[in-house]
Scaffold this active site. Sequence first.
Site, PDB file in Angstrom:
ATOM      1  N   HIS A  64      12.605  -2.916   6.217  1.00  0.00           N
ATOM      2  CA  HIS A  64      12.468  -3.055   4.774  1.00  0.00           C
ATOM      3  C   HIS A  64      11.330  -4.005   4.439  1.00  0.00           C
ATOM      4  O   HIS A  64      10.819  -4.704   5.306  1.00  0.00           O
ATOM      5  CB  HIS A  64      13.767  -3.600   4.161  1.00  0.00           C
TER       6      HIS A  64
ATOM      7  N   ASN B 160      -0.196  11.740   0.638  1.00  0.00           N
ATOM      8  CA  ASN B 160      -0.941  12.845   1.223  1.00  0.00           C
ATOM      9  C   ASN B 160      -0.864  14.054   0.296  1.00  0.00           C
ATOM     10  O   ASN B 160       0.204  14.382  -0.234  1.00  0.00           O
ATOM     11  CB  ASN B 160      -0.394  13.177   2.608  1.00  0.00           C
TER      12      ASN B 160
ATOM     13  N   GLU C 274       0.844  -1.188   0.000  1.00  0.00           N
ATOM     14  CA  GLU C 274       0.000   0.000   0.000  1.00  0.00           C
ATOM     15  C   GLU C 274       0.882   1.242   0.000  1.00  0.00           C
ATOM     16  O   GLU C 274       1.708   1.424   0.899  1.00  0.00           O
ATOM     17  CB  GLU C 274      -0.914   0.020   1.231  1.00  0.00           C
TER      18      GLU C 274
ATOM     19  N   GLU D  83      14.754  -5.463   0.119  1.00  0.00           N
ATOM     20  CA  GLU D  83      15.669  -6.591   0.043  1.00  0.00           C
ATOM     21  C   GLU D  83      15.222  -7.531  -1.067  1.00  0.00           C
ATOM     22  O   GLU D  83      14.024  -7.723  -1.286  1.00  0.00           O
ATOM     23  CB  GLU D  83      15.684  -7.343   1.376  1.00  0.00           C
TER      24      GLU D  83
END
Length: 249
Positions: free
Chosen positions: A66, A52, A48, A113
């Site tokens: 991460h 803003n 997600e 990663e």
Amino acid sequence: MRVEDLEESLDWYQTHLGYEEKGRWEADTFTNVYLGPEEMHEEGAMLELTYNHDDRTYEMGDAWGHIAVRVPEGELESSYQQLMDEGVEDYRDPESCGGRYAFVKDPDGHEIEIVKRDPDLGSKWSIDHTMIRVEDADEALGFWTRKFEYEHTGRWESDTFANYFVKPEGASDEAMAVELTYNYDGRTYDLGDAWGHLCVRADDLGDYWETLMEREAEDYRDPESCDNRYAFTKDQDGHEIEVLEPSDD
């Protein structure tokens, strides 16, 4: 994860990881976009991105680590080189990581990663785990196993830190794990605001939330305060965890 330029971030994930938009929610002040590989397992995790509309900037902090994405065994070096050829930042190449993994960064500096996995265990670039840093490993493991009934699925211990992996009981191999990183030196962490939260699925939001309250999870934002669409709790280190009952649309 919060991003400062939505179109730049969407282009990055769609171009380099082959993600496609799975959903979008537009509000008056922000936009949420949900991304994932074209071929996603039903228990696969989505990313997600939150944008803003007020052009704010963010502090990364160090309490969040991460996300990790999968590539097939034998394709770590070639996949990393592909990203380099496409102009992705050369952050930590496979050689510097002992040939076991590698790291890149997205346009906002979020670390990603790259890990080697059996190609049957999730499509390429699918999310393998999300790493968060915790100040007390025993408390963190207790939180996930007691509050959410997660299973301790693996660990890796070194001289200075340990990584613990947890997943929901009975989860598929394709499901995302949570990686809890505990450093032995007693350091504390800053949450920052560039990371938002983890999100877990609930078959029934009301029942799930009631169980969390019985297990003494923090009552941060209950379902009623969120129009009974979702809810939020926090772990012992302040990481926010959304509880969501997926919709059919």
